[in-house]
Enzyme design. Structure first.
Site, mmCIF file in Angstrom:
data_model
loop_
_atom_site.group_PDB
_atom_site.id
_atom_site.type_symbol
_atom_site.label_atom_id
_atom_site.label_comp_id
_atom_site.label_asym_id
_atom_site.label_seq_id
_atom_site.Cartn_x
_atom_site.Cartn_y
_atom_site.Cartn_z
ATOM 1 N N GLU A 184 0.248 -16.283 -3.216
ATOM 2 C CA GLU A 184 1.123 -17.436 -3.419
ATOM 3 C C GLU A 184 0.479 -18.435 -4.381
ATOM 4 O O GLU A 184 -0.224 -19.328 -3.945
ATOM 5 C CB GLU A 184 1.433 -18.098 -2.084
ATOM 6 C CG GLU A 184 2.088 -17.140 -1.090
ATOM 7 C CD GLU A 184 2.494 -17.793 0.218
ATOM 8 O OE1 GLU A 184 2.681 -19.033 0.261
ATOM 9 O OE2 GLU A 184 2.609 -17.075 1.216
ATOM 10 N N MET B 89 10.295 -13.858 0.341
ATOM 11 C CA MET B 89 10.174 -15.002 1.255
ATOM 12 C C MET B 89 11.332 -15.977 1.080
ATOM 13 O O MET B 89 11.189 -17.073 0.535
ATOM 14 C CB MET B 89 8.823 -15.680 1.050
ATOM 15 C CG MET B 89 7.653 -14.790 1.433
ATOM 16 S SD MET B 89 6.038 -15.601 1.361
ATOM 17 C CE MET B 89 5.751 -15.607 -0.412
#
Length: 608
Positions: free
Chosen positions: A382, A448
């Site tokens: 991320e 996500m």
């Protein structure tokens, strides 16, 4: 994926401060036996992705290169890779990196960049001389993009591709065929049969035209092809994947253990577990909390098997409990997930040597003490070439290179997956890395599709953190599941390699005076472990849902406003996922569910 603390799902594209880059040396001696050509490879209206290609057309080796050009006022470079780029006013200069300056006769090298504005480059110079047939000649434009290829005659090892012709003012000479972003052929016709493929494997194909001056135009749209044969893996045409994250630290304050998967009934309704998170240190995979992972002792009533751990047994902790769970439910596969919000800063060093990183990960997963526990690896970076807790500048190709190295190291017997951004905004995080090219190396992506909105924006507006679709008044375009899935498909990711993400928690504000979305707030609502976030199992009774928007639920109680998924909205999302041909769904994370696993049940029944 959330890890202890979590900020927004993803906002601005990474911008490199060019004023702070090291200045370039003077251009090298003019070399008329080399060319520099420009192509705009992507265009999203307010910005674009550009690529320069330097080619040595002479018969002596080129030791370095410097490309210069002008942009009109209002057009500029915002980030670049594979070259050092600086500017003086509207004049831009790009110089080779230390590792890509030498070009043998006939060799070429490309560097890319993101830009803002709509202008085109002019006055191109290569090593102080003419760019020799670059796009600076207004009488010779680059060719258009060919049509998106169509696939036919698909076998275990081959596929036929056909496309509509590109156009050019001076004529199209040939076409480059790209498989997973890498050129595999140059042809003069509008069709090509690619051979030597692997059975049961997904590939992404695009096509790029070349004109008579050897200028390349933009790439076509992508077509995803899965060869026949090779068996059926979950998520690629077989049973739908039903995957949940189990957090290593949940055994502490949350008092959630592997046995809870059994007592809640969830273990019989899932196919995969991602164990989160391993750390990434010094460019290598490492176990994070060794006590929780393999040392914590369980009593008989706490363990899956009903047998107490002993002081001298070789393996205890979560790993041993997962081993016992797999003995009880042989269908469940377990993957070790590395990274997460907190540990993603380590991926930059890993990306510098992908092969070494992959080897370290395999050594962790195949540790003799627990070699039978894990069936694969999940990477939760991320975010590649963008900002999360820290900002990454590894380049657009880094993620693809990392996943390629992992697949090479782990082979076909292991699952290799990744949790990826769902930011589908124009020029956003999906655009920052080559997720299409990297998809050839993964079994699936955990997209996500949550944490789009939350009380990190303290005053609102209130908005659901996991909208399935856009809706009137949504605070940011592209921040919804449907747009994310559509964008990934457009980049060549097969539908069967995409899992829809579900959050087993809500995000909320306080100081809210209206029930409908879009209200103002004074700050985050109180949460058990962290302000602005609360488990579904708490919210279902403390603040029951009062409405739906964008395919998910919201709740207004007192002055608090929460958004979260319920069994009903999960059912809607699972129907949508099946209609889209997705490989299944995943969720973060088990401990947020009710004690009888009602959200897991909703996923299971919705995908069955």
């Amino acid at each position: 994926m959330r890890f202890r603390h979590r900020a927004a799902a993803g906002f601005a594209t990474l911008l490199l401060p060019f004023a702070g880059l090291v200045g370039l040396a003077s251009p090298a001696e003019a070399a008329t036996s080399a060319t520099a050509t420009f192509a705009k490879t992507q265009d999203w209206g307010t910005g674009f992705e550009g690529k320069w290609t330097v080619k040595n057309t002479g018969d002596t080796t080129l030791s370095s290169w410097t490309v210069e050009w002008d942009y009109p006022s209002g057009t500029s470079v915002t980030s670049a890779w594979d070259a050092d780029v600086t500017s003086s006013g509207t004049h831009w200069t790009a110089k080779n990196k230390s590792w890509n300056g030498t070009l043998a006769p006939g060799a070429s090298v490309s560097f890319g960049f993101n830009g803002s504005g709509t202008g085109s480059p002019s006055n191109c110079k290569l090593n102080g001389g003419s760019c020799d047939g670059g796009t600076t000649n207004p009488s010779d434009s680059a060719p258009s993009a060919p049509g998106t290829p169509t696939a036919s005659s698909i076998t275990d090892t081959s596929v036929k591709l056909s496309w509509s012709a590109a156009t050019d003012d001076k004529g199209v000479k040939n076409y480059d065929v790209l498989r997973n972003g890498t050129k595999v052929a140059t042809v003069t016709t509008t069709s090509y049969t690619d051979t030597g493929l692997t059975a049961g494997t997904s590939y992404s194909y695009t096509v790029q035209a070349r004109d008579t001056a050897d200028q390349t135009g933009p790439v076509s749209g992508a077509v995803s092809v899965t060869t026949t044969g090779g068996g059926t893996d979950p998520g690629t045409g077989g049973d739908k994947v039903k995957l949940g994250y189990f957090t290593e630290w949940g055994v502490y304050g949350r008092n959630y253990h592997v046995k809870n998967l059994v007592t809640s009934g969830s273990a019989s309704k899932i196919t995969h577990i991602n164990y989160a998170f391993g750390n990434v240190k010094d460019g290598k995979c490492v176990v994070d909390d060794t006590y929780a992972a393999y040392d914590k002792a369980y009593t008989a009533d706490q363990s899956v098997s009903g047998v107490a751990d002993t002081w001298d047994q070789p393996l205890r902790g979560n790993f041993n409990q997962l081993r016992e769970l797999k003995a009880k439910y042989p269908n469940i596969k377990v993957l070790y997930s590395f990274g997460g919000w907190t540990y993603s800063g380590g991926f930059a060093q890993a990306a510098a040597n992908p092969a070494a990183f992959a080897a370290s990960c395999k050594s962790v997963i195949e540790d003799p003490r627990w070699a039978d526990v894990f069936d694969g690896i999940d990477i939760d970076w991320e975010y590649p070439n963008a900002c999360g807790l820290t900002c990454d500048t590894s380049g657009a190709a880094a993620f693809k290179n990392l996943m390629a190295a992992l697949r090479s190291e782990f082979g076909s017997d292991y699952l290799v997956t990744a949790a990826i951004t769902a930011d589908a905004s124009s020029g956003g995080k999906i655009d920052a890395a080559d997720y299409g090219g990297a998809s050839a190396y993964v079994n699936w992506y955990n997209v996500m599709t949550y944490d789009y909105f939350g009380a990190w924006d303290k005053t609102g507006p209130t908005a659901p953190h996991s909208p399935l679709t856009s809706y009137s008044g949504i605070p940011k375009a592209g921040f919804n599941s449907a747009d994310a899935i559509a964008k990934l498909k457009a980049k060549g990711v097969a539908s069967s390699k995409l899992l829809l993400g579900i959050g087993f928690y809500g995000r909320g504000w306080t100081g809210v005076t209206q029930a409908a979305p879009g209200g103002t707030a004074t700050g985050p609502a109180t949460g058990t472990y962290e302000a602005g976030i609360e488990d579904y199992k708490v919210l279902k009774t403390s603040c029951p849902a009062t409405g739906t928007v964008g395919g998910t639920a919201y709740a207004y109680c007192g002055s608090n406003w929460w958004s979260y998924d319920t069994p009903a909205t999960i059912g809607t999302k699972m129907t949508w996922a099946k209609n889209q041909g997705l490989g299944g769904a995943f969720f973060w994370e088990f401990s947020g569910d009710s004690s009888n696993g009602e959200l897991v049940s909703a996923i299971n029944s919705g995908l069955s």
